[in-house]
Design a protein around this motif. Sequence first.
Motif, mmCIF file in Angstrom:
data_model
loop_
_atom_site.group_PDB
_atom_site.id
_atom_site.type_symbol
_atom_site.label_atom_id
_atom_site.label_comp_id
_atom_site.label_asym_id
_atom_site.label_seq_id
_atom_site.Cartn_x
_atom_site.Cartn_y
_atom_site.Cartn_z
ATOM 1 N N ALA A 32 56.033 -13.668 17.119
ATOM 2 C CA ALA A 32 56.164 -13.693 18.577
ATOM 3 C C ALA A 32 55.326 -14.807 19.213
ATOM 4 N N LEU A 33 54.177 -15.138 18.591
ATOM 5 C CA LEU A 33 53.334 -16.218 19.116
ATOM 6 C C LEU A 33 54.013 -17.574 19.040
ATOM 7 N N PHE A 34 54.977 -17.699 18.144
ATOM 8 C CA PHE A 34 55.605 -18.987 17.881
ATOM 9 C C PHE A 34 57.069 -19.031 18.302
ATOM 10 N N ALA A 35 57.520 -17.964 18.932
ATOM 11 C CA ALA A 35 58.935 -17.862 19.316
ATOM 12 C C ALA A 35 59.353 -18.948 20.292
ATOM 13 N N ASP A 36 58.428 -19.416 21.138
ATOM 14 C CA ASP A 36 58.768 -20.427 22.134
ATOM 15 C C ASP A 36 58.647 -21.864 21.632
ATOM 16 N N LEU A 37 58.175 -22.036 20.393
ATOM 17 C CA LEU A 37 58.048 -23.399 19.870
ATOM 18 C C LEU A 37 59.418 -24.022 19.657
ATOM 19 N N ARG A 38 59.554 -25.228 20.122
ATOM 20 C CA ARG A 38 60.814 -25.956 19.963
ATOM 21 C C ARG A 38 60.902 -26.526 18.553
ATOM 22 N N PRO A 39 62.112 -26.577 17.995
ATOM 23 C CA PRO A 39 62.276 -27.206 16.679
ATOM 24 C C PRO A 39 61.695 -28.623 16.697
ATOM 25 N N GLY A 40 60.977 -28.959 15.650
ATOM 26 C CA GLY A 40 60.350 -30.270 15.555
ATOM 27 C C GLY A 40 58.874 -30.256 15.908
ATOM 28 N N GLU A 144 53.615 -32.382 27.263
ATOM 29 C CA GLU A 144 54.392 -32.367 26.015
ATOM 30 C C GLU A 144 54.148 -31.068 25.242
ATOM 31 N N LEU A 145 52.895 -30.598 25.252
ATOM 32 C CA LEU A 145 52.586 -29.336 24.569
ATOM 33 C C LEU A 145 53.284 -28.163 25.254
ATOM 34 N N GLN A 146 53.294 -28.172 26.580
ATOM 35 C CA GLN A 146 53.992 -27.114 27.316
ATOM 36 C C GLN A 146 55.477 -27.146 26.989
ATOM 37 N N ASP A 147 56.073 -28.337 27.040
ATOM 38 C CA ASP A 147 57.505 -28.471 26.750
ATOM 39 C C ASP A 147 57.835 -28.027 25.326
ATOM 40 N N ALA A 148 56.901 -28.243 24.396
ATOM 41 C CA ALA A 148 57.126 -27.862 22.998
ATOM 42 C C ALA A 148 56.888 -26.372 22.760
ATOM 43 N N GLY A 149 56.282 -25.666 23.737
ATOM 44 C CA GLY A 149 56.121 -24.216 23.618
ATOM 45 C C GLY A 149 54.835 -23.738 22.978
ATOM 46 N N TYR A 150 53.772 -24.521 23.030
ATOM 47 C CA TYR A 150 52.509 -24.168 22.376
ATOM 48 C C TYR A 150 51.618 -23.210 23.166
ATOM 49 N N GLU A 151 51.920 -22.924 24.408
ATOM 50 C CA GLU A 151 50.998 -22.206 25.283
ATOM 51 C C GLU A 151 50.499 -20.883 24.704
ATOM 52 N N ASP A 152 51.386 -19.991 24.265
ATOM 53 C CA ASP A 152 50.967 -18.683 23.754
ATOM 54 C C ASP A 152 50.076 -18.807 22.520
ATOM 55 N N PHE A 153 50.440 -19.695 21.623
ATOM 56 C CA PHE A 153 49.645 -19.876 20.408
ATOM 57 C C PHE A 153 48.245 -20.377 20.741
ATOM 58 N N LEU A 154 48.146 -21.401 21.579
ATOM 59 C CA LEU A 154 46.837 -21.949 21.928
ATOM 60 C C LEU A 154 45.991 -20.922 22.671
ATOM 61 N N ASP A 155 46.614 -20.163 23.562
ATOM 62 C CA ASP A 155 45.891 -19.096 24.261
ATOM 63 C C ASP A 155 45.368 -18.052 23.272
ATOM 64 N N SER A 156 46.150 -17.721 22.256
ATOM 65 C CA SER A 156 45.731 -16.709 21.280
ATOM 66 C C SER A 156 44.504 -17.146 20.494
ATOM 67 N N LEU A 157 44.318 -18.461 20.376
ATOM 68 C CA LEU A 157 43.148 -18.982 19.657
ATOM 69 C C LEU A 157 41.952 -19.163 20.596
ATOM 70 N N GLY A 158 42.129 -18.834 21.850
ATOM 71 C CA GLY A 158 41.043 -18.970 22.803
ATOM 72 C C GLY A 158 40.833 -20.390 23.274
ATOM 73 N N LEU A 159 41.829 -21.225 23.080
ATOM 74 C CA LEU A 159 41.736 -22.614 23.519
ATOM 75 C C LEU A 159 42.301 -22.715 24.919
ATOM 76 N N ALA A 160 41.480 -23.089 25.879
ATOM 77 C CA ALA A 160 41.922 -23.194 27.270
ATOM 78 C C ALA A 160 43.067 -24.200 27.326
ATOM 79 N N PHE A 161 44.194 -23.750 27.789
ATOM 80 C CA PHE A 161 45.373 -24.606 27.798
ATOM 81 C C PHE A 161 45.718 -25.061 29.203
#
Length: 166
Positions: A32-40, A144-161
Amino acid sequence: MPMETPATPPSRTKDRRDAVALWQATFDRDAALFADLRPGARMGLVARSGWHAGAGRRIAAMRAAAVDDSDPPMLAFDAADGGIRVDVRPFGGVEHAGVDLLFVAEDRAQADLEALPCDAVLPAMKRLLREGAVMFFVFRTKGELQDAGYEDFLDSLGLAFLGACR
């Protein structure tokens, strides 16, 4: 998005088979953390060994890694088919790694992560990032990170996005 990198020779891939299986199980478990990641979209994990710059000299460390003759293996985490596919690739230095995000772990931290059950890997990664045992490099802009779908994953690691003001 990331540049294509050739697959690693079979002998090196075989040496990292357990690590690939662990990370694949980790990503599958927390899909679920990676569901929004775009292919590539691509992330990488490499060992810090072979980086010859001291603390506070991360740019120098990155350049040193780019010219290091040992070409350490990189665990590549590629978004594809609604999930993450884990593989081993040659690192090739930061200019040639072809990743959006790069995690560089102290050897001990990488061994500790790979000794854990898959349900404990991401919480341990978060702790190791906080402690400085894993460094984190970003090679894309925030947009670019937002468009690629990284937000949930980075938030889960405690990295301010996106910061405190959303």
